[in-house]
Design a protein around this motif. Structure first.
Motif, PDB file in Angstrom:
ATOM      1  N   LEU A   1       0.617  -1.138   0.031  1.00 11.61           N
ATOM      2  CA  LEU A   1       0.659  -0.260   0.217  1.00 11.61           C
ATOM      3  C   LEU A   1       0.477   1.008   0.472  1.00 11.61           C
ATOM      4  O   LEU A   1       0.368   2.225  -0.557  1.00 11.61           O
ATOM      5  N   ILE A   2       2.303   1.089   1.012  1.00 16.86           N
ATOM      6  CA  ILE A   2       3.223   2.171   0.932  1.00 16.86           C
ATOM      7  C   ILE A   2       3.418   2.305  -1.018  1.00 16.86           C
ATOM      8  O   ILE A   2       4.046   3.464  -1.053  1.00 16.86           O
ATOM      9  N   VAL A   3       3.865   1.176  -1.212  1.00 17.65           N
ATOM     10  CA  VAL A   3       4.309   1.723  -2.451  1.00 17.65           C
ATOM     11  C   VAL A   3       3.287   2.144  -4.091  1.00 17.65           C
ATOM     12  O   VAL A   3       4.054   3.496  -4.271  1.00 17.65           O
ATOM     13  N   VAL A   4       2.690   1.763  -3.564  1.00 18.59           N
ATOM     14  CA  VAL A   4       1.004   2.178  -4.909  1.00 18.59           C
ATOM     15  C   VAL A   4       0.960   4.002  -3.949  1.00 18.59           C
ATOM     16  O   VAL A   4       1.378   4.462  -5.003  1.00 18.59           O
ATOM     17  N   THR A   5       1.090   4.248  -2.923  1.00 19.65           N
ATOM     18  CA  THR A   5       0.801   5.836  -2.776  1.00 19.65           C
ATOM     19  C   THR A   5       1.882   6.490  -3.356  1.00 19.65           C
ATOM     20  O   THR A   5       2.221   6.962  -3.646  1.00 19.65           O
ATOM     21  N   MET A   6       3.325   6.080  -2.900  1.00 18.31           N
ATOM     22  CA  MET A   6       4.127   6.577  -3.663  1.00 18.31           C
ATOM     23  C   MET A   6       3.790   6.335  -4.980  1.00 18.31           C
ATOM     24  O   MET A   6       4.752   7.597  -5.317  1.00 18.31           O
ATOM     25  N   LYS A   7       3.568   5.648  -6.076  1.00 18.64           N
ATOM     26  CA  LYS A   7       3.476   5.565  -6.987  1.00 18.64           C
ATOM     27  C   LYS A   7       2.357   6.868  -7.506  1.00 18.64           C
ATOM     28  O   LYS A   7       2.786   7.622  -8.443  1.00 18.64           O
ATOM     29  N   LEU A   8       1.733   6.950  -6.610  1.00 17.88           N
ATOM     30  CA  LEU A   8       0.236   7.924  -7.179  1.00 17.88           C
ATOM     31  C   LEU A   8       1.205   8.728  -7.091  1.00 17.88           C
ATOM     32  O   LEU A   8       0.692  10.125  -7.608  1.00 17.88           O
ATOM     33  N   LEU A   9       1.975   9.814  -5.557  1.00 19.90           N
ATOM     34  CA  LEU A   9       2.430  10.859  -5.780  1.00 19.90           C
ATOM     35  C   LEU A   9       3.677  11.419  -6.480  1.00 19.90           C
ATOM     36  O   LEU A   9       3.369  12.121  -7.508  1.00 19.90           O
ATOM     37  N   PHE A  10       4.469  10.405  -6.853  1.00 17.01           N
ATOM     38  CA  PHE A  10       5.569  10.787  -7.177  1.00 17.01           C
ATOM     39  C   PHE A  10       5.524  10.068  -8.747  1.00 17.01           C
ATOM     40  O   PHE A  10       7.157  10.374  -9.515  1.00 17.01           O
ATOM     41  N   ARG A  11       5.286   9.215  -9.227  1.00 16.07           N
ATOM     42  CA  ARG A  11       5.060   8.012 -10.672  1.00 16.07           C
ATOM     43  C   ARG A  11       6.382   6.789 -10.433  1.00 16.07           C
ATOM     44  O   ARG A  11       5.982   5.657 -10.974  1.00 16.07           O
ATOM     45  N   LEU A  12       7.752   7.337  -9.445  1.00 23.33           N
ATOM     46  CA  LEU A  12       8.449   6.809  -9.806  1.00 23.33           C
ATOM     47  C   LEU A  12       9.058   5.669 -11.387  1.00 23.33           C
ATOM     48  O   LEU A  12       8.984   4.716 -11.271  1.00 23.33           O
ATOM     49  N   ASP A  13       9.226   6.395 -12.304  1.00 25.25           N
ATOM     50  CA  ASP A  13       9.511   6.124 -13.202  1.00 25.25           C
ATOM     51  C   ASP A  13      10.377   6.739 -14.027  1.00 25.25           C
ATOM     52  O   ASP A  13      10.993   6.597 -15.314  1.00 25.25           O
ATOM     53  N   ASP A  14      11.998   7.325 -13.031  1.00 25.95           N
ATOM     54  CA  ASP A  14      13.028   7.852 -13.172  1.00 25.95           C
ATOM     55  C   ASP A  14      12.390   9.311 -14.001  1.00 25.95           C
ATOM     56  O   ASP A  14      13.771   9.530 -13.875  1.00 25.95           O
ATOM     57  N   LYS A  15      11.838   9.665 -13.699  1.00 16.03           N
ATOM     58  CA  LYS A  15      11.934  10.966 -14.434  1.00 16.03           C
ATOM     59  C   LYS A  15      11.359  12.161 -13.526  1.00 16.03           C
ATOM     60  O   LYS A  15      11.443  13.236 -13.155  1.00 16.03           O
ATOM     61  N   VAL A  16       9.818  11.835 -13.604  1.00 17.68           N
ATOM     62  CA  VAL A  16       8.610  12.806 -12.706  1.00 17.68           C
ATOM     63  C   VAL A  16       9.063  13.196 -11.032  1.00 17.68           C
ATOM     64  O   VAL A  16       9.166  14.132 -10.994  1.00 17.68           O
ATOM     65  N   GLU A  17       9.804  11.572 -10.261  1.00 17.79           N
ATOM     66  CA  GLU A  17       9.669  12.030  -9.700  1.00 17.79           C
ATOM     67  C   GLU A  17      11.281  13.050  -9.174  1.00 17.79           C
ATOM     68  O   GLU A  17      11.105  13.409  -7.657  1.00 17.79           O
ATOM     69  N   TRP A  18      12.192  13.195 -10.127  1.00 16.40           N
ATOM     70  CA  TRP A  18      13.002  13.840  -8.992  1.00 16.40           C
ATOM     71  C   TRP A  18      12.777  15.375 -10.133  1.00 16.40           C
ATOM     72  O   TRP A  18      13.578  16.891  -9.660  1.00 16.40           O
ATOM     73  N   LYS A  19      11.215  15.545 -10.974  1.00 14.92           N
ATOM     74  CA  LYS A  19      10.782  17.335 -10.743  1.00 14.92           C
ATOM     75  C   LYS A  19      10.431  17.060 -10.048  1.00 14.92           C
ATOM     76  O   LYS A  19      10.497  18.625  -9.698  1.00 14.92           O
TER      77      LYS A  19
END
Length: 573
Positions: free
Chosen positions: A348-366
């Motif tokens: 559940l924490i990992v899914v929430t992190m993906k919802l917030l930061f997407r975690l696609d190696d691009k959006v999270e760093w932006k």
């Protein structure tokens, strides 16, 4: 001094010819040069210690061992497992588990197992352990051990050290290759599904912990076992002295590895179905196994902000994973499903992190650069509008730079502890009585070499026993902390207000193939997918997998299950 101990025995050794005798703790003479053991033993000369005036008041009721060894008695394999379960239950109670766990839950589970397998607590017990697999028709007609029967709770106030196993007589078949009477029946069988094993002892403890709704998850249980807080490795060394251990007993009770998460979980499901347990008590919102509370614990351990917990709770509501029908374990179902509560909370924490930061190696760093800019503006007072609490923003880059080195140190420390793990017991395991002399001789040689090496290298290394803790990492400003705490950081920059409604700044969500695989056809696809997955997502899986002591593939599978429920509820294909 040696001549006084050996009573002046001056015969030459038959192997090396030297006269250099010593006496072992058992009173046997052995050559200190070649470690040859002879039949001569030291006799007691202090007659003052003998009770001349004592009278025989009763006869011992215990049975002597069939080979005439002094102080030994007949014992069954199930007795050995019962002793181990007793020790494990006492260790868990000492760690803070409720006292009812031992006598009112685990002991009842064990009695039901003994009854369903026909070894005890039945009117027609089996005569040999060969019939353990053909007990379905016999067990159904017997009086069952139930949870509402008051006699079950008053019959035994605490677990006994020995079991009342029926069906075995003193003149029954004896085993010359084991200390127990029935160890040989555990080998050479085509089907051993219902027989007891060492991993199954942990499955018993896991089911009992779930029944009493303790906060110790399966991953916590395995960590306590690996740290030595719960007896498992070399647990046979804690057997009573009268239960002689040798030969094939070692193949049953000796372990050289900690069982995997999947193995213990699978054993627990099979065991619950075998002993026909009723539906477990529901997991309420105030229970520490509830995903809302369990996810808060893992957020703190991973050094993530507290405000992330509110979003995790929304994901739990959207996926309907807070309902009692979903969380409660019912072994009476046709295909019972025992939830992995710790894996679900981490997923559940990992899914929430993906919802917030997407975690696609691009959006999270932006978003990390955006957080740094917001923080700098607030620090220099260039922007009047502040967040509600006026705290600094949470930056994923800063969090990664703090957690990554700590994770690497923890992994290195765990590998060193695993390499230094002593799998062999201090007491030598004798494969057979005829090899006893050779085994004892080798053990004395090893002990002398170890003592000589320690004398040359310095003092013996001190083994540091870590105190049991729920958390794996320590974050804060205290001495010995793993790094600064980020739990009070803000996530407001991740939200955008549109038409008086707050939305996530990240409007897209990626996921792998969510088609359900057939369990008998498809296997684990994570190894095939791992090279194509974003590196930040794989690193996040590795972080929580290390915290839980599971494989990355298991956590990824749990994430996929949460995504299936989430996207199905939201109406997306």
């Amino acid at each position: 001094m040696d001549e006084e101990i050996t009573d002046g025995y001056s015969e030459a050794c038959g192997q090396c010819g030297s006269v250099c005798w010593a006496v072992s703790d058992g009173g046997q003479f052995f050559c200190k040069n070649c470690h040859n053991v002879i039949e001569r033993t030291r006799e007691v000369e202090d007659m003052n210690t003998l009770p001349f005036n004592s009278r025989i008041s009763s006869l011992a009721s215990g049975k002597r061992k069939r080979n005439g060894r002094e102080g030994a008695r007949d014992w069954m394999v199930c007795e050995g497992f019962q002793v181990i379960l007793k020790l494990q239950a006492e260790a868990l109670v000492d760690l803070g588990v409720c006292p009812q766990f031992k006598a009112d839950v685990l002991w009842i589970f064990w009695k039901r197992y003994m009854q369903k397998t026909g070894q005890a607590y039945t009117r027609r017990p089996v005569n040999s352990i060969r019939n353990l697999m053909d007990l379905t028709s016999n067990s159904e007609a017997e009086s069952s051990v139930c949870f509402n029967d008051a006699s079950c709770h008053t019959e035994t106030a605490s677990m006994k050290g020995t079991s009342k196993v029926s069906g075995y007589s003193s003149d029954g078949r004896s085993s010359v290759c084991s200390g127990s009477m029935d160890a040989e029946y555990y080998f050479g069988r085509k089907e051993r599904k219902n027989l007891m094993s060492m991993p199954r002892t942990l499955a018993f403890c896991h089911l009992a912990l779930l029944w009493v709704r303790e906060a110790i998850t399966l991953s916590d249980l395995l960590r306590l076992v690996s740290k030595g807080h719960i007896p498992y490795v070399n647990a046979h060394t804690l057997f009573p002295e009268e239960m002689r251990f040798f030969g094939k007993d070692a193949m049953i009770f000796r372990v050289e590895s900690i069982p995997s998460y999947n193995k213990v979980h699978r054993e627990a499901v099979e065991l619950a179905a075998l002993i026909e347990l009723p539906t477990f008590p529901p997991v309420s919102q105030d229970c520490l196994l509830h995903p809302a509370l369990l996810s808060l614990r893992y957020l703190m351990d991973a050094n993530l902000p507290d405000k992330l917990h509110a979003l995790v709770c929304k994901v739990i509501q959207k996926t309907a994973m807070e309902k009692d029908s979903f969380l409660t374990f019912d072994p009476t179902e046709k295909k019972p499903t025992l939830l992995c509560y710790d894996l679900q909370a981490a997923a559940l924490i990992v899914v929430t992190m993906k919802l917030l930061f997407r975690l696609d190696d691009k959006v999270e760093w932006k978003l990390a650069r955006k957080a740094d800019e917001k923080g700098n503006e607030m620090d220099h007072g260039k922007k009047k509008k502040k967040t509600k609490k006026g705290g600094k923003m949470f930056s994923l880059r800063t969090w990664f730079m703090i957690v990554q080195p700590t994770l690497e140190r923890a992994r290195k420390k765990e590998k060193q502890a695993e390499a230094m793990q002593q799998w062999k017991s201090k007491k030598p395991i004798i494969p057979s009585l005829k090899h006893k002399t050779v085994v004892l001789k080798r053990r004395r040689v090893v002990e002398q070499l170890q003592s000589s090496f320690q004398a040359l290298s310095g003092s013996a290394p001190e083994q540091q026993v870590s105190s049991p803790s729920t958390f794996l990492f320590l974050w804060g400003d205290e001495d010995g902390a793993d790094g600064p705490s980020l739990r009070h950081k803000c996530l407001d920059y991740l939200m955008i207000k549109r038409q008086k409604i707050w939305h996530l700044d990240n409007r897209k969500y990626w996921h792998t193939d969510l088609r359900k695989c057939h369990p008998g056809v498809c296997g684990d696809h994570f190894r095939e997918l791992e090279p194509t997955l974003p590196r930040m997502y794989v690193w996040l899986l590795g972080l929580f997998s290390f915290m839980l002591g599971v494989e990355d593939a298991q956590l990824h599978s749990a994430v996929v299950q949460v995504e299936q429920r989430l996207l199905t509820k939201l109406g997306h294909k």
